[in-house]
Design an enzyme around this catalytic site. Structure first.
Site, short mmCIF file in Angstrom:
data_model
loop_
_atom_site.label_atom_id
_atom_site.label_comp_id
_atom_site.label_asym_id
_atom_site.label_seq_id
_atom_site.Cartn_x
_atom_site.Cartn_y
_atom_site.Cartn_z
N GLY A 11 0.86 -1.18 0.00
CA GLY A 11 0.00 0.00 0.00
C GLY A 11 0.90 1.22 0.00
O GLY A 11 1.06 1.91 -1.00
N CYS A 21 -6.10 22.12 18.71
CA CYS A 21 -6.01 22.38 20.15
C CYS A 21 -5.45 21.16 20.86
O CYS A 21 -6.18 20.44 21.56
CB CYS A 21 -7.39 22.72 20.69
SG CYS A 21 -8.07 24.11 19.81
#
Ligand SMILES: *Cc1c(COP(=O)(O)O)cnc(C)c1O
Length: 463
Positions: free
Chosen positions: A322, A391
């Protein structure tokens, strides 16, 4: 040496002497071709171009952050893998690395097969016209509905991962009046990551059926006894980002031993083995991946040798790269927003994306490189950490790298080798809009996965 001893010196001097990372490249303007896709180069003005298009134009047309995928590189890698393994083996692209309908069409055109591991991936593959017989279905907990859909579609193979699944797939196949081609995924006790592998890895993981305690042999017994199943082989996948072939060697030996035991017990020689994916790519200049032809030769030599000594017919091999196909073909383009020099430590460079478009650094401590791509610079190297706008203090894209000290807000920087497991693992954290994937080829750029919009967010939020 105390920090105050050289207040006027390079601000990264203290950190550098701790020796956590290598020195900056001699010339930060030079793009290491190992980590960039094949058509990437700098134009005469110093801007990075891919497929003949400059990043300034790409940013203007498609915005940032965005992934730019070098389509001719992707196709060339597909061909390199299928040429290396030749007509007596099968290459399955692992769709979980990155899948879209355009990618499915390229794979189909280049003659590759496709691994899926969810109903969503299966739908994408079938919708884009991949013939069902060229698809393999993986996963440790495929739902009954997913298995039904796969069997109905006439999927090429289902890789069985548990005793429950053996029975489930057999029942569903019988109900549809078919014999489903299946492989059994075995855990060979090998775990490989990058430069190390463990040959006596314990079987304490969710995938596969253990070889060591006879469970795999029992799974084979059951699969062979059920009318709905056509057991074509054994499957093993040992890890990810692997450079050392030694892990594959042990794995192949153990899989071939199992084939010999099956022959001795049942009088059948299973025709196929699948050695999985996990081949490594260069994320930084320190990584030295093997070429597909070297990998193909190493694997087929091992299997041939082991089969000769077990007096088995050599089975057909399949592999499932992959990352090694799509990883190197794309880079993420960001715009620099804020820059915070921390005296004696490093400079924090914030970009307009982050862990929502690349979770690998936070998740696996992955290493990446980064370059200033909207221009060249003759300024001194400065030690940076490239961080996102989320955040979360772990929201790091590139942990340690060097960028020119004159870097300024508005500059474009790019992180190479983000084709695998970045868009496919992207999230909406902080209601970030997942970036587009733009395919670039021969001077043309086209969106293959569009950028999410705030309307998309609101559409899912049904109040
Ligand atoms: C993840 C996975 C792959 C692909 O791994 P890469 O590291 O992307 O090559 C192949 N086969 C199986 C079964 C996998 O789970």
């Amino acid at each position: 040496m105390s920090r105050s001893a050289h207040p006027a010196g390079p601000r990264h001097a203290d950190v550098l002497t701790e020796g956590h990372y290598s020195a900056p490249a001699a010339d930060l303007n030079v793009l290491d071709e190992k980590v960039w896709s094949r058509t990437v180069t700098r134009d005469t003005d110093g801007a990075l171009t891919v497929g003949g298009i400059t990043v300034a134009r790409l940013a203007e047309e498609f915005g940032t952050p965005a992934y730019f995928l070098d389509e001719s590189d992707f196709r060339a890698r597909c061909r390199a893998w299928s040429d290396a393994f030749g007509p007596d083996a099968d290459v399955f692209y692992a769709g979980k690395a990155f899948l879209s309908r355009a990618v499915v069409r390229w794979l189909k055109e280049e003659g590759l097969n496709l691994d899926v591991c969810s109903g969503g991936e299966l739908t994408t593959a079938l919708d884009a016209g991949m013939p069902a017989e060229r698809i393999a279905f993986h996963g440790n907990n495929k739902t009954v509905a997913e298995i039904e859909r796969a069997v109905e579609a006439g999927i090429g193979r289902i890789v069985l991962d548990s005793f429950q699944e053996i029975v489930r797939v057999a029942h569903i196949a019988q109900r549809h009046g078919v014999r489903q081609r299946v492989q059994i995924r075995v855990t060979v006790g090998v775990e490989a990551h990058t430069h190390e592998f463990i040959a006596t890895a314990h079987e304490d993981q969710k995938f596969g059926i253990a070889l060591a305690d006879g469970q795999a042999a029992e799974a084979v017994r059951r699969a062979l006894s059920l009318d709905g199943l056509d057991l074509i082989g054994v499957h093993s996948h040992i890890g990810s980002q692997i450079f050392d072939m030694a892990g594959f060697e042990v794995s192949a030996r153990r899989v071939v031993q199992l084939l010999a035991e099956i022959r001795d017990e049942h009088g059948v020689e299973l025709p196929e083995i699948d050695l999985g994916g996990g081949l490594g790519i260069a994320y930084t200049s320190e990584d030295d991946p093997r070429e597909p032809h070297e990998i193909a030769k190493a694997l087929s030599d091992i299997v041939t040798r082991e089969c000769e000594s077990a007096k088995l017919r050599t089975p057909r091999i399949s592999v499932e790269p992959g990352r090694a196909i799509v990883g190197p073909t794309a880079f993420t383009l960001y715009e620099v927003g804020t820059i915070k020099p921390l005296e004696g430590l490093r400079t924090y460079v914030s970009v307009d994306g982050g862990m929502s478009d690349n979770i690998r650094t936070a998740l696996y401590d992955a290493e990446y490189s980064v370059a200033l791509v909207s221009r060249t610079s003759d300024a001194e190297p400065m030690l940076v950490r490239v961080v996102g706008k989320h955040c979360e203090s772990g929201d790091i894209v590139v942990k340690d790298a060097f960028l020119p000290a004159d870097l300024a807000p508005g500059d474009l920087i790019a992180v190479p080798a983000t084709g695998a497991y970045c868009r496919s693992m992207a999230s909406n954290y902080n209601h970030a809009l997942r970036p587009p994937v733009v395919a670039v080829r021969d001077g043309e750029a086209r969106v293959i996965v569009r950028r999410e919009t705030e309307e998309d967010l609101l559409r899912l939020d049904v109040g």
